[in-house]
Write a protein that holds these residues in place. Structure first.
Motif, PDB file in Angstrom:
ATOM      1  N   ALA A   1       0.853  -1.196   0.000  1.00 41.62           N
ATOM      2  CA  ALA A   1       0.000   0.000   0.000  1.00 41.62           C
ATOM      3  C   ALA A   1       0.892   1.250   0.000  1.00 41.62           C
ATOM      4  CB  ALA A   1      -0.926  -0.003   1.204  1.00 41.62           C
ATOM      5  N   LYS A   2       0.351   2.382  -0.391  1.00 46.19           N
ATOM      6  CA  LYS A   2       1.178   3.579  -0.627  1.00 46.19           C
ATOM      7  C   LYS A   2       0.881   4.748   0.309  1.00 46.19           C
ATOM      8  CE  LYS A   2       3.055   1.540  -4.161  1.00 46.19           C
ATOM      9  NZ  LYS A   2       4.441   1.023  -4.034  1.00 46.19           N
ATOM     10  N   ALA A   3      -0.264   4.767   0.952  1.00 38.73           N
ATOM     11  CA  ALA A   3      -0.659   5.945   1.738  1.00 38.73           C
ATOM     12  C   ALA A   3       0.346   6.230   2.844  1.00 38.73           C
ATOM     13  CB  ALA A   3      -2.049   5.735   2.334  1.00 38.73           C
ATOM     14  N   GLY A   4       0.718   7.515   2.991  1.00 40.55           N
ATOM     15  CA  GLY A   4       1.679   7.919   4.005  1.00 40.55           C
ATOM     16  C   GLY A   4       1.061   8.859   5.014  1.00 40.55           C
ATOM     17  N   ILE A   5       1.893   9.736   5.596  1.00 40.35           N
ATOM     18  CA  ILE A   5       1.421  10.628   6.653  1.00 40.35           C
ATOM     19  C   ILE A   5       0.358  11.590   6.128  1.00 40.35           C
ATOM     20  CG2 ILE A   5       2.108  12.543   8.140  1.00 40.35           C
ATOM     21  CD1 ILE A   5       4.707  11.126   8.670  1.00 40.35           C
ATOM     22  N   ALA A   6       0.601  12.196   4.962  1.00 40.80           N
ATOM     23  CA  ALA A   6      -0.364  13.159   4.425  1.00 40.80           C
ATOM     24  C   ALA A   6      -1.715  12.506   4.191  1.00 40.80           C
ATOM     25  CB  ALA A   6       0.171  13.762   3.124  1.00 40.80           C
ATOM     26  N   GLN A   7      -1.705  11.295   3.627  1.00 37.90           N
ATOM     27  CA  GLN A   7      -2.964  10.593   3.368  1.00 37.90           C
ATOM     28  C   GLN A   7      -3.622  10.139   4.666  1.00 37.90           C
ATOM     29  OE1 GLN A   7      -0.078  10.027   1.881  1.00 37.90           O
ATOM     30  NE2 GLN A   7      -0.391  10.286  -0.315  1.00 37.90           N
ATOM     31  N   GLY A   8      -2.797   9.865   5.703  1.00 37.76           N
ATOM     32  CA  GLY A   8      -3.368   9.503   6.992  1.00 37.76           C
ATOM     33  C   GLY A   8      -4.090  10.654   7.654  1.00 37.76           C
ATOM     34  N   LEU A   9      -3.521  11.858   7.535  1.00 34.56           N
ATOM     35  CA  LEU A   9      -4.144  13.039   8.123  1.00 34.56           C
ATOM     36  C   LEU A   9      -5.322  13.523   7.294  1.00 34.56           C
ATOM     37  CD1 LEU A   9      -0.902  14.994   9.105  1.00 34.56           C
ATOM     38  CD2 LEU A   9      -2.363  13.636  10.608  1.00 34.56           C
ATOM     39  N   LEU A  10      -5.230  13.357   5.979  1.00 31.95           N
ATOM     40  CA  LEU A  10      -6.296  13.775   5.055  1.00 31.95           C
ATOM     41  C   LEU A  10      -6.788  12.542   4.311  1.00 31.95           C
ATOM     42  CD1 LEU A  10      -4.463  16.929   3.671  1.00 31.95           C
ATOM     43  CD2 LEU A  10      -6.356  16.928   5.309  1.00 31.95           C
ATOM     44  N   PRO A  11      -7.672  11.764   4.911  1.00 30.47           N
ATOM     45  CA  PRO A  11      -8.036  10.454   4.358  1.00 30.47           C
ATOM     46  C   PRO A  11      -8.659  10.488   2.972  1.00 30.47           C
ATOM     47  CG  PRO A  11      -9.490  11.084   6.172  1.00 30.47           C
ATOM     48  CD  PRO A  11      -8.362  12.057   6.168  1.00 30.47           C
ATOM     49  N   PHE A  12      -9.227  11.615   2.568  1.00 28.87           N
ATOM     50  CA  PHE A  12      -9.823  11.664   1.223  1.00 28.87           C
ATOM     51  C   PHE A  12      -8.759  11.488   0.143  1.00 28.87           C
ATOM     52  CE2 PHE A  12      -8.736  16.072   2.213  1.00 28.87           C
ATOM     53  CZ  PHE A  12      -8.130  16.503   1.046  1.00 28.87           C
ATOM     54  N   LEU A  13      -7.486  11.758   0.472  1.00 31.14           N
ATOM     55  CA  LEU A  13      -6.410  11.580  -0.499  1.00 31.14           C
ATOM     56  C   LEU A  13      -6.149  10.115  -0.809  1.00 31.14           C
ATOM     57  CD1 LEU A  13      -3.824  14.223   0.811  1.00 31.14           C
ATOM     58  CD2 LEU A  13      -5.430  14.457  -1.100  1.00 31.14           C
ATOM     59  N   ALA A  14      -6.510   9.231   0.124  1.00 32.38           N
ATOM     60  CA  ALA A  14      -6.252   7.797  -0.075  1.00 32.38           C
ATOM     61  C   ALA A  14      -7.526   6.976   0.056  1.00 32.38           C
ATOM     62  CB  ALA A  14      -5.214   7.319   0.936  1.00 32.38           C
ATOM     63  N   ARG A  15      -8.677   7.616  -0.142  1.00 32.74           N
ATOM     64  CA  ARG A  15      -9.943   6.903   0.058  1.00 32.74           C
ATOM     65  C   ARG A  15     -10.065   5.709  -0.881  1.00 32.74           C
ATOM     66  NH1 ARG A  15     -13.230  10.959  -0.116  1.00 32.74           N
ATOM     67  NH2 ARG A  15     -13.337  11.180   2.153  1.00 32.74           N
ATOM     68  N   ARG A  16      -9.650   5.894  -2.132  1.00 34.62           N
ATOM     69  CA  ARG A  16      -9.791   4.794  -3.103  1.00 34.62           C
ATOM     70  C   ARG A  16      -8.940   3.600  -2.691  1.00 34.62           C
ATOM     71  NH1 ARG A  16      -9.266   6.421  -9.279  1.00 34.62           N
ATOM     72  NH2 ARG A  16     -11.093   7.607  -8.575  1.00 34.62           N
ATOM     73  N   GLU A  17      -7.694   3.858  -2.283  1.00 35.98           N
ATOM     74  CA  GLU A  17      -6.830   2.761  -1.861  1.00 35.98           C
ATOM     75  C   GLU A  17      -7.374   2.082  -0.605  1.00 35.98           C
ATOM     76  OE1 GLU A  17      -2.208   2.665  -1.630  1.00 35.98           O
ATOM     77  OE2 GLU A  17      -2.903   3.207   0.389  1.00 35.98           O
ATOM     78  N   GLU A  18      -7.822   2.886   0.360  1.00 35.89           N
ATOM     79  CA  GLU A  18      -8.310   2.319   1.622  1.00 35.89           C
ATOM     80  C   GLU A  18      -9.559   1.477   1.386  1.00 35.89           C
ATOM     81  OE1 GLU A  18      -7.720   2.015   5.868  1.00 35.89           O
ATOM     82  OE2 GLU A  18      -6.487   2.625   4.157  1.00 35.89           O
ATOM     83  N   GLU A  19     -10.457   1.944   0.533  1.00 34.81           N
ATOM     84  CA  GLU A  19     -11.659   1.163   0.238  1.00 34.81           C
ATOM     85  C   GLU A  19     -11.312  -0.126  -0.491  1.00 34.81           C
ATOM     86  OE1 GLU A  19     -14.110   3.861  -1.924  1.00 34.81           O
ATOM     87  OE2 GLU A  19     -14.880   4.877  -0.123  1.00 34.81           O
ATOM     88  N   ALA A  20     -10.324  -0.069  -1.392  1.00 38.05           N
ATOM     89  CA  ALA A  20      -9.899  -1.279  -2.098  1.00 38.05           C
ATOM     90  C   ALA A  20      -9.294  -2.289  -1.132  1.00 38.05           C
ATOM     91  CB  ALA A  20      -8.894  -0.918  -3.191  1.00 38.05           C
ATOM     92  N   LEU A  21      -8.476  -1.808  -0.182  1.00 37.23           N
ATOM     93  CA  LEU A  21      -7.888  -2.700   0.812  1.00 37.23           C
ATOM     94  C   LEU A  21      -8.972  -3.339   1.674  1.00 37.23           C
ATOM     95  CD1 LEU A  21      -4.753  -0.729   2.067  1.00 37.23           C
ATOM     96  CD2 LEU A  21      -4.803  -2.729   0.581  1.00 37.23           C
ATOM     97  N   GLN A  22      -9.965  -2.543   2.056  1.00 43.12           N
ATOM     98  CA  GLN A  22     -11.040  -3.094   2.889  1.00 43.12           C
ATOM     99  C   GLN A  22     -11.832  -4.143   2.127  1.00 43.12           C
ATOM    100  OE1 GLN A  22     -14.954  -1.106   4.459  1.00 43.12           O
ATOM    101  NE2 GLN A  22     -13.290  -0.586   5.874  1.00 43.12           N
ATOM    102  N   ARG A  23     -12.105  -3.876   0.856  1.00 36.55           N
ATOM    103  CA  ARG A  23     -12.830  -4.871   0.053  1.00 36.55           C
ATOM    104  C   ARG A  23     -12.032  -6.160  -0.063  1.00 36.55           C
ATOM    105  NH1 ARG A  23     -14.044  -0.368  -3.219  1.00 36.55           N
ATOM    106  NH2 ARG A  23     -12.371  -0.949  -4.658  1.00 36.55           N
ATOM    107  N   SER A  24     -10.736  -6.037  -0.336  1.00 38.37           N
ATOM    108  CA  SER A  24      -9.889  -7.228  -0.474  1.00 38.37           C
ATOM    109  C   SER A  24      -9.818  -7.997   0.840  1.00 38.37           C
ATOM    110  CB  SER A  24      -8.478  -6.824  -0.920  1.00 38.37           C
ATOM    111  OG  SER A  24      -8.486  -6.281  -2.218  1.00 38.37           O
ATOM    112  N   ALA A  25      -9.666  -7.266   1.952  1.00 36.69           N
ATOM    113  CA  ALA A  25      -9.578  -7.921   3.255  1.00 36.69           C
ATOM    114  C   ALA A  25     -10.873  -8.655   3.587  1.00 36.69           C
ATOM    115  CB  ALA A  25      -9.252  -6.898   4.333  1.00 36.69           C
ATOM    116  N   LEU A  26     -12.018  -8.025   3.303  1.00 33.07           N
ATOM    117  CA  LEU A  26     -13.303  -8.679   3.556  1.00 33.07           C
ATOM    118  C   LEU A  26     -13.477  -9.901   2.656  1.00 33.07           C
ATOM    119  CD1 LEU A  26     -15.716  -5.649   4.044  1.00 33.07           C
ATOM    120  CD2 LEU A  26     -15.226  -7.449   5.701  1.00 33.07           C
TER     121      LEU A  26
END
Length: 623
Positions: free
Chosen positions: A476-501
Motif C-alpha cells: 500500500a502507498k498511503a503515508g502521513i499526508a494521506q493519513g491526516l487527510l483520508p480523502f487523499l487515499a480513500r480509493r486505496e483504503e476502500e480497495a484494501l477493505q474490500r480485499s480484506a473482507l
C-alpha cells in the motif's frame, strides 16, 4: 466470488456491524465539542484574562498532539518535547530583536527549524527505545535550557520580549482574535490527528507499539516510522511554541526546559495517551487548575497534587481514554445483536473459494515444480550453541512442507532465520531466483515471505478487519499526508477493505470483521493471522504451530484453509506437533533433530524411517 458484495447476506451484515460504531464514535466528539464550546464561552465572558488563559490552553492542547504522536501512539517515553516547543518560541523571540517582519512567515520558519532539529535528534535517539530513549531526551531538555540561559544574544534568564502579533502586516491582533485563531487551529489539528488512527499509517503505528514482531512481518519499517513520527512531533512542537510566543509576547528559558518537558508528558498521560483530543483535558488540568487555586498560596501545591492523584486513580487511561473506554463498553452492550445476526448468516468456505484468495495472489500457477523457497546449508549459532547445523530444504509453489522435530530441535529458529528475525551464521536463503540472506524482515515481507507466530499475535487495539488489512502494508502507498487527510487515499483504503473482507469471507470469518482480537476464539484468531498473511501477496507462508490450542473442528477447518493456500499457488512451510494433522496434509515432511536435518521425504517415508521413529514418533503408524 464475483458479485459477492451485492448478494452475500453475510457481507451485508458485516457492513452493518462496521458502520454501526460510527454513531458511538460520534459520542466522544460530542463531548469534545462541548469542551471546546465551554472553553470559548468561559474565555469570552472572563474578559482579557480569560482570553489570555484560553489561548494558552489551546496552544498546549495543540502541543500535546505532538507529544502523543511519540509517547502515546509510538510508545516512546519522550521527555524532551520542551526543546522543540522552545525552538519555535525562541525563533520568534530572536527575530523580534533584529527585524520587524510579519509573524506568520516566522511561525512557518520556526516549524521547519524544529522539524530539522527533530530529524537530527531522531536519527540519534529514536533507535534507543525504552528508558534509554527517555533518559536521552531528558538530557536534551537540560542541555537546551542551559544553552538558552548562557548563549549570548538569547537574553539569559531575563528572556526576550517585543514579539509582534502582526501576522500578515495588516496590524497586530487583539486578545480575542488571537484566542479564536488558536482555538480554531488547535481544533483543526486535533481533527486531522484523529484521522490517523484509521489509516494505513495508524495501523502500522499501533502494531509497532503493541506487536512489533507482527509489524515487521507485515513490512513495517519500524526505525523509519519512528523517525517520521519524531520529525512530525518536532514540527508540531515548533508550531505550538511559536504560537505560544505569539500569545505571551515573551520567552524565557524556564518556560522550555526540563520542567516544561515533564509537564507536557503529564498533560499527555492525564489527558489520555493515544486519544486525539486528550490534550484538551490534560491542558485544562495542568495549566488552568493552578490559576484556579492560586489564591490558596501555601496550600496550592497540596491541592494540585491531590487533584492530580485523584484523576490518575479514577481515570487509569487518562480522562479522554477513560471516556472512550466507556463508549466502547456501551457499544459492546448494543452491538452483539448485530454480530450475532451476521454470525448466523456467515458463509461456509469450501475448496471452490480458493479463487477468493486471489486479492492477495502471488500470481503463481497451482502445483508448479519450481522451488519458491530454497534454504541451502543454513547454520545458526548463539555463542557456543549450534541451533541449526547445515540445514537445507525446498518449498515448491503449491506445496505444503511440514517441518517436525522434538522440542528444541531448531524448528522455530529456522522459520525465524527465513523470515529475517534471526541472522544465520552461514548458508543462503533464496526466494525464486532472488537471494534473501542479507535482507531485513521488512524487505523479505515485501518480496513475498509472510508468517504467523507460535503464539497468536494480533494487535489488540485493532479490529479483526484492521489486523488483516495490516498485512497489505508493504504494497500500500498511503503515508502521513494521506493519513491526516483520508480523502487523499480513500480509493486505496476502500480497495484494501474490500480485499480484506473478501479474504475473510473465503476463510469463513467475515462476520468477525469488526470484532476485537479479545473476542475471538483461538481458531478464529489463527484464521485472522492467516488472512493477514494472504493480504501481503505472499509467495511463501510460514505457519508456526497454527493448530496449537485448537479443538477438533477448528483443526479440520484450518487444514482445509492450508490445503486451499497451496491450491492457490503458494508454498507453505508448516511447523506442527500433531502428527495426524501433519501427515494428512503435507506433501513433504522435513525432520529436524538437535539442529540437524534428520530425514526428508513423503509422509509415508518419514513415518517409516527408523531414525525418525527413535528420535520423535516413538512407533510405526500403519497407513
Amino acid at each position: 466470488m464475483k458479485g459477492l458484495y451485492s448478494t452475500s447476506v453475510a457481507a451485508v451484515s458485516v457492513r452493518a456491524r462496521l458502520m454501526a460504531p460510527l454513531f458511538y464514535r460520534a459520542l466522544p466528539w460530542a463531548l469534545v465539542s462541548a469542551l471546546w464550546l465551554g472553553l470559548a464561552l468561559w474565555s469570552v465572558n472572563a474578559g482579557s484574562f480569560g482570553l489570555h488563559l484560553g489561548a494558552i490552553i489551546a496552544v498546549y492542547a495543540l502541543a500535546v498532539v505532538g507529544v502523543d504522536l511519540v509517547a502515546g501512539r509510538a510508545g516512546m517515553l519522550h521527555v524532551g518535547y520542551g526543546v522543540f516547543f522552545g525552538i519555535g518560541a525562541y525563533t520568534l523571540g530572536l527575530a523580534a530583536q533584529h527585524w520587524t517582519v510579519p509573524t506568520l512567515p516566522l511561525v512557518l520558519v520556526a516549524t521547519v527549524i524544529a522539524a530539522v532539529v527533530a530529524w537530527a535528534l531522531g536519527s540519534l535517539l529514536a533507535p534507543l527505545g525504552g528508558y534509554l530513549f527517555a533518559l536521552a531526551t531528558l538530557s536534551t531538555s537540560a542541555i537546551f535550557e542551559s544553552l538558552l540561559r548562557n548563549l549570548p544574544g538569547f537574553g539569559g534568564t531575563s528572556g526576550l520580549g517585543g514579539i509582534s502579533r502582526d501576522m500578515v502586516g495588516t496590524g497586530a491582533l487583539d486578545g480575542r482574535a488571537v484566542f479564536f485563531l488558536l482555538l480554531g487551529l488547535a481544533a483543526v489539528v486535533v481533527a486531522l490527528y484523529s484521522n490517523l488512527r484509521r489509516s494505513r499509517l495508524g495501523r502500522a503505528i499501533e502494531a509497532m507499539r503493541l506487536t512489533p514482531n507482527v509489524a515487521q512481518a507485515s513490512g513495517v519499517d519500524i526505525a523509519a516510522l519512528r523517525s517520521q513520527l519524531f520529525v512530525l512531533s518536532g514540527a508540531i512542537g515548533g508550531l505550538s511554541g511559536a504560537l505560544f510566543a505569539l500569545t505571551v509576547q515573551y520567552v524565557s528559558p524556564d518556560l522550555f526546559g526540563v520542567l516544561a518537558s515533564i509537564n507536557f508528558l503529564v498533560m499527555n498521560v492525564v489527558g489520555g495517551q493515544g486519544v486525539a483530543w486528550g490534550g484538551l483535558p490534560g491542558a485544562l488540568l495542568v495549566r488552568a487548575l493552578p490559576q484556579a487555586v492560586q489564591e490558596l498560596r501555601d496550600y496550592q501545591l497540596l491541592v494540585l497534587g491531590l487533584v492530580t492523584a485523584l484523576v490518575v486513580l479514577a481515570f487509569r487511561r487518562g480522562i479522554a481514554g477513560s471516556m472512550e473506554q466507556l463508549w466502547d463498553r456501551l457499544r459492546d452492550r448494543i452491538m452483539p445483536v448485530v454480530q450475532a445476526g451476521a454470525a448466523a448468516t456467515a458463509l461456509t468456505a469450501t475448496d471452490d473459494d480458493a479463487a477468493a484468495l486471489s486479492p492477495a495472489s502471488s500470481g503463481r500457477r497451482n502445483g508448479g515444480d519450481e522451488a519458491a523457497l530454497r534454504v541451502e546449508g543454513l547454520t545458526v549459532r548463539f555463542g557456543g550453541l549450534v541451533a541449526l547445523d547445515e540445514v537445507s530444504l525446498q518449498v515448491r509453489s503449491g506445496q505444503v512442507v511440514a517441518l517436525i522435530g522434538p522440542n528444541g530441535s531448531g524448528k522455530t529458529t529456522l522459520v525465524n532465520a527465513i523470515a529475517g528475525t534471526v541472522r544465520p551464521t552461514s548458508g543462503r536463503i533464496w526466494l525464486d531466483d532472488e537471494e534473501l540472506t542479507g535482507m531485513t524482515p521488512v524487505e523479505r515481507a515485501s518480496k513475498g515471505i509472510a508468517r504467523t507466530f507460535q503464539l497468536v499475535s494480533l494487535c489488540q487495539t485493532l479490529s479483526a478487519l484492521e489486523n488483516v488489512m495490516l498485512g497489505a502494508h508493504a504494497f500500500a502507498k498511503a503515508g502521513i499526508a494521506q493519513g491526516l487527510l483520508p480523502f487523499l487515499a480513500r480509493r486505496e483504503e476502500e480497495a484494501l477493505q474490500r480485499s480484506a473482507l473478501e479474504v475473510m469471507e473465503a476463510l469463513g470469518i467475515a462476520h468477525l470483521a469488526a470484532s476485537r482480537p479479545s473476542e475471538l476464539s483461538s481458531g478464529q484468531a489463527r484464521l485472522v493471522e492467516v488472512a493477514r498473511c494472504l493480504m501481503s501477496r505472499a509467495k511463501v507462508i510460514l505457519l508456526d504451530e497454527p493448530a496449537a490450542g485448537l479443538h477438533a473442528g477448528e483443526r479440520a477447518n484450518l487444514a482445509q484453509v492450508i490445503h486451499r493456500l497451496a491450491r492457490s499457488g503458494r508454498g507453505v512451510l508448516l511447523i506442527e506437533h500433531d502428527m495426524g494433522f501433519v501427515m494428512g496434509l503435507a506433501d513433504s515432511v522435513v525432520v529436524l533433530c538437535d539442529g540437524r536435518l534428520l530425514a526428508q521425504g513423503s509422509p509415508r517415508e518419514v513415518r517409516q524411517d527408523r531414525r525418525v521413529i527413535e528420535a520423535y514418533l516413538g512407533e510405526v503408524v500403519q497407513l
